[in-house]
Design a protein around this motif. Structure first.
Motif, PDB file in Angstrom:
ATOM      1  N   GLY A 193       0.930   5.562   5.110  1.00 35.57           N
ATOM      2  CA  GLY A 193       0.773   6.216   6.410  1.00 35.57           C
ATOM      3  C   GLY A 193       0.857   7.719   6.273  1.00 35.57           C
ATOM      4  O   GLY A 193       1.319   8.246   5.257  1.00 35.57           O
ATOM      5  N   ILE A 194       0.395   8.418   7.305  1.00 32.12           N
ATOM      6  CA  ILE A 194       0.437   9.887   7.313  1.00 32.12           C
ATOM      7  C   ILE A 194       1.047  10.399   8.619  1.00 32.12           C
ATOM      8  O   ILE A 194       0.935   9.767   9.666  1.00 32.12           O
ATOM      9  N   ASN A 195       1.687  11.561   8.484  1.00 35.54           N
ATOM     10  CA  ASN A 195       2.116  12.345   9.655  1.00 35.54           C
ATOM     11  C   ASN A 195       1.702  13.780   9.336  1.00 35.54           C
ATOM     12  O   ASN A 195       2.503  14.592   8.899  1.00 35.54           O
ATOM     13  N   ARG A 215       4.882   6.599  -4.064  1.00 34.44           N
ATOM     14  CA  ARG A 215       6.055   7.455  -3.781  1.00 34.44           C
ATOM     15  C   ARG A 215       6.703   6.987  -2.476  1.00 34.44           C
ATOM     16  O   ARG A 215       6.193   6.076  -1.801  1.00 34.44           O
ATOM     17  N   GLY A 216       7.831   7.591  -2.153  1.00 33.57           N
ATOM     18  CA  GLY A 216       8.481   7.314  -0.873  1.00 33.57           C
ATOM     19  C   GLY A 216       8.908   5.857  -0.723  1.00 33.57           C
ATOM     20  O   GLY A 216       9.366   5.213  -1.669  1.00 33.57           O
ATOM     21  N   LEU A 217       8.749   5.338   0.477  1.00 28.45           N
ATOM     22  CA  LEU A 217       9.239   3.985   0.784  1.00 28.45           C
ATOM     23  C   LEU A 217       8.463   2.912   0.033  1.00 28.45           C
ATOM     24  O   LEU A 217       9.032   1.890  -0.358  1.00 28.45           O
ATOM     25  N   THR A 254      -2.260   2.372  -4.749  1.00 26.27           N
ATOM     26  CA  THR A 254      -2.124   3.814  -4.592  1.00 26.27           C
ATOM     27  C   THR A 254      -3.472   4.401  -4.178  1.00 26.27           C
ATOM     28  O   THR A 254      -4.521   3.855  -4.515  1.00 26.27           O
ATOM     29  N   ARG A 255      -3.413   5.485  -3.422  1.00 22.52           N
ATOM     30  CA  ARG A 255      -4.649   6.082  -2.897  1.00 22.52           C
ATOM     31  C   ARG A 255      -5.651   6.393  -4.007  1.00 22.52           C
ATOM     32  O   ARG A 255      -6.848   6.205  -3.853  1.00 22.52           O
ATOM     33  N   SER A 256      -5.143   6.873  -5.141  1.00 30.26           N
ATOM     34  CA  SER A 256      -6.019   7.206  -6.255  1.00 30.26           C
ATOM     35  C   SER A 256      -5.315   6.907  -7.573  1.00 30.26           C
ATOM     36  O   SER A 256      -4.124   7.188  -7.729  1.00 30.26           O
ATOM     37  N   THR A 305       0.849  -1.201   0.000  1.00 28.12           N
ATOM     38  CA  THR A 305       0.000   0.000   0.000  1.00 28.12           C
ATOM     39  C   THR A 305       0.886   1.253   0.000  1.00 28.12           C
ATOM     40  O   THR A 305       2.037   1.214   0.434  1.00 28.12           O
ATOM     41  N   GLY A 306       0.324   2.350  -0.505  1.00 32.70           N
ATOM     42  CA  GLY A 306       1.083   3.607  -0.578  1.00 32.70           C
ATOM     43  C   GLY A 306       2.310   3.458  -1.459  1.00 32.70           C
ATOM     44  O   GLY A 306       3.403   3.925  -1.120  1.00 32.70           O
ATOM     45  N   ALA A 307       2.120   2.827  -2.633  1.00 32.11           N
ATOM     46  CA  ALA A 307       3.263   2.438  -3.470  1.00 32.11           C
ATOM     47  C   ALA A 307       3.656   3.489  -4.499  1.00 32.11           C
ATOM     48  O   ALA A 307       4.587   3.264  -5.272  1.00 32.11           O
ATOM     49  N   THR A 365      -6.401   3.801   2.028  1.00 31.52           N
ATOM     50  CA  THR A 365      -6.414   3.056   3.295  1.00 31.52           C
ATOM     51  C   THR A 365      -7.129   3.823   4.413  1.00 31.52           C
ATOM     52  O   THR A 365      -7.250   3.311   5.528  1.00 31.52           O
ATOM     53  N   GLY A 366      -7.621   5.020   4.085  1.00 32.36           N
ATOM     54  CA  GLY A 366      -8.445   5.745   5.048  1.00 32.36           C
ATOM     55  C   GLY A 366      -9.928   5.535   4.808  1.00 32.36           C
ATOM     56  O   GLY A 366     -10.756   6.145   5.492  1.00 32.36           O
ATOM     57  N   SER A 367     -10.278   4.678   3.845  1.00 33.17           N
ATOM     58  CA  SER A 367     -11.686   4.476   3.480  1.00 33.17           C
ATOM     59  C   SER A 367     -12.024   2.987   3.473  1.00 33.17           C
ATOM     60  O   SER A 367     -11.448   2.220   2.697  1.00 33.17           O
ATOM     61  N   ASN A 379      -7.326   6.551  11.937  1.00 29.24           N
ATOM     62  CA  ASN A 379      -8.049   5.996  10.784  1.00 29.24           C
ATOM     63  C   ASN A 379      -7.098   5.447   9.723  1.00 29.24           C
ATOM     64  O   ASN A 379      -7.239   4.316   9.278  1.00 29.24           O
ATOM     65  N   VAL A 380      -6.124   6.265   9.326  1.00 28.97           N
ATOM     66  CA  VAL A 380      -5.223   5.835   8.238  1.00 28.97           C
ATOM     67  C   VAL A 380      -4.146   4.874   8.751  1.00 28.97           C
ATOM     68  O   VAL A 380      -3.870   3.848   8.116  1.00 28.97           O
ATOM     69  N   ASN A 381      -3.544   5.188   9.885  1.00 29.95           N
ATOM     70  CA  ASN A 381      -2.352   4.437  10.324  1.00 29.95           C
ATOM     71  C   ASN A 381      -2.674   3.163  11.101  1.00 29.95           C
ATOM     72  O   ASN A 381      -1.816   2.290  11.235  1.00 29.95           O
ATOM     73  N   TRP A 438      14.996   6.657  10.057  1.00 35.91           N
ATOM     74  CA  TRP A 438      14.645   8.019   9.629  1.00 35.91           C
ATOM     75  C   TRP A 438      15.176   8.196   8.200  1.00 35.91           C
ATOM     76  O   TRP A 438      16.374   8.297   7.978  1.00 35.91           O
ATOM     77  N   VAL A 439      14.238   8.187   7.248  1.00 31.16           N
ATOM     78  CA  VAL A 439      14.604   8.046   5.834  1.00 31.16           C
ATOM     79  C   VAL A 439      14.232   9.290   5.028  1.00 31.16           C
ATOM     80  O   VAL A 439      13.174   9.902   5.260  1.00 31.16           O
ATOM     81  N   LYS A 440      15.068   9.625   4.042  1.00 30.27           N
ATOM     82  CA  LYS A 440      14.832  10.796   3.187  1.00 30.27           C
ATOM     83  C   LYS A 440      13.676  10.537   2.226  1.00 30.27           C
ATOM     84  O   LYS A 440      13.874   9.966   1.144  1.00 30.27           O
ATOM     85  N   THR A 441      12.497  10.923   2.633  1.00 30.54           N
ATOM     86  CA  THR A 441      11.294  10.883   1.790  1.00 30.54           C
ATOM     87  C   THR A 441      10.557  12.189   2.046  1.00 30.54           C
ATOM     88  O   THR A 441      11.006  13.012   2.847  1.00 30.54           O
ATOM     89  N   ASP A 442       9.380  12.353   1.413  1.00 29.70           N
ATOM     90  CA  ASP A 442       8.591  13.559   1.707  1.00 29.70           C
ATOM     91  C   ASP A 442       8.294  13.629   3.207  1.00 29.70           C
ATOM     92  O   ASP A 442       8.354  14.697   3.815  1.00 29.70           O
TER      93      ASP A 442
END
Ligand SMILES: NC(=O)c1ccc[n+]([C@@H]2O[C@H](COP(=O)([O-])OP(=O)(O)OC[C@H]3O[C@@H](n4cnc5c(N)ncnc54)[C@H](OP(=O)(O)O)[C@@H]3O)[C@@H](O)[C@H]2O)c1
Length: 239
Positions: free
Chosen positions: A92-94, A11-13, A33-35, A7-9, A60-62, A114-116, A193-197
């Motif tokens: 995931g979100i922060n 961007r980022g990790l 992907t979310r959308s 999931t969440g594929a 993943t929030g729905s 909800n999301v995490n 702690w990884v260099k992503t958005d």
């Protein structure tokens, strides 16, 4: 022919998982992907690398989106009884990093839970028939979800995020127990702690190192590892 669901594929990790797995033509990757109505060119470009990659939608929030996703997964795999080898709950979100325990809002906490937390819980529920003996489920957690680690770090923010990841850790222990009879291994892993958005440019790890370590850790798991909390390099994290 290992089957990976991530999931969440886009961007980022999550994208880095797909990138590293994409060069092995024996891999089948269901990249969520979310959308689908967005720029997915980074993900699309990996389709030519060798692995079989299916790009599917899952917010993943729905709950509705997660249920629809499970139907797509069954369709792509050819039935509810087809095995997923690795389910990587990465999205995931922060979203409110500046909030502290003194400024925390109900909306922020509900959104992160909800999301995490509910996201990975619901995803496992709807895909349960695909989780079979030897399947590995990974919940992407954080050092900020470790009570032991956080007590040494003087946490200054990210309160909703930290609470949600601590809850995700507890969910992992419950899922490990509830799926033990089927021979499914469930772990949570802190990517570092990884260099992503999300991690930002000040982070200390490159995506390649974090995900390379996580894949090695995931491939080496034994049934006795279920319910454990790891760092990306395979060392154990304190709860
Ligand atoms: N980077 C770090 O240092 C670090 C440290 C500890 C833990 N983590 C964890 O690692 C995971 C990946 O983080 P990252 O650094 O790659 O973050 P990121 O660069 O912000 O990427 C987050 C990914 O999650 C997706 N996502 C967020 N909400 C979603 C939703 N409702 N439905 C579907 N997808 C959703 C995003 O999709 P959109 O593009 O649609 O937003 C994006 O693909 C997260 O669980 C995070 O908490 C990261």
């Amino acid at each position: 022919m290992p089957v990976f669901v991530i999931t969440g594929a886009n961007r980022g990790l999550g994208l880095e998982f797909v990138r590293q797995l994409s060069t092995d033509s024996s891999n089948t990757i269901l990249a969520a992907t979310r959308s689908l109505s967005r720029d997915l060119s980074d993900l699309e470009s990996l389709k030519s690398k060798g692995a079989t990659i299916h790009i599917l939608e899952c917010d993943t929030g729905s709950q509705d989106s997660i249920t629809a996703f499970s139907k797509q997964v069954a369709s792509v795999l050819g039935g509810d009884d087809k095995k997923i080898d690795f389910l990587l709950n990465n999205a995931g979100i922060n979203a409110t990093p500046k909030q502290t325990s003194l400024t925390l809002t109900p909306d922020s906490l509900a959104n992160h839970i909800n999301v995490n937390v509910l996201g990975p819980a619901n995803t496992v529920q709807v895909l349960e028939s695909h989780l079979q003996k030897g399947t590995v489920v990974m919940n992407m957690t954080s050092g900020l979800g470790s009570l032991g680690y956080s007590r040494t770090k003087d946490p200054t923010g990210c309160t909703s995020y930290s609470i949600s990841k601590a809850a995700l850790n507890m969910l992992t222990v419950h899922q490990a127990d509830n799926l033990k009879g089927k021979g499914v291994v469930v772990v949570c892993i802190d990517p570092g702690w990884v260099k992503t958005d999300m991690g930002g440019s000040g982070a200390v790890l490159e995506k390649e190192e974090s995900i390379g370590g996580m894949l090695k850790c995931l491939r080496g798991l034994k049934s006795t590892d279920s319910g454990r909390f790891f760092l990306y390099d395979g060392s154990e994290r304190p709860w």
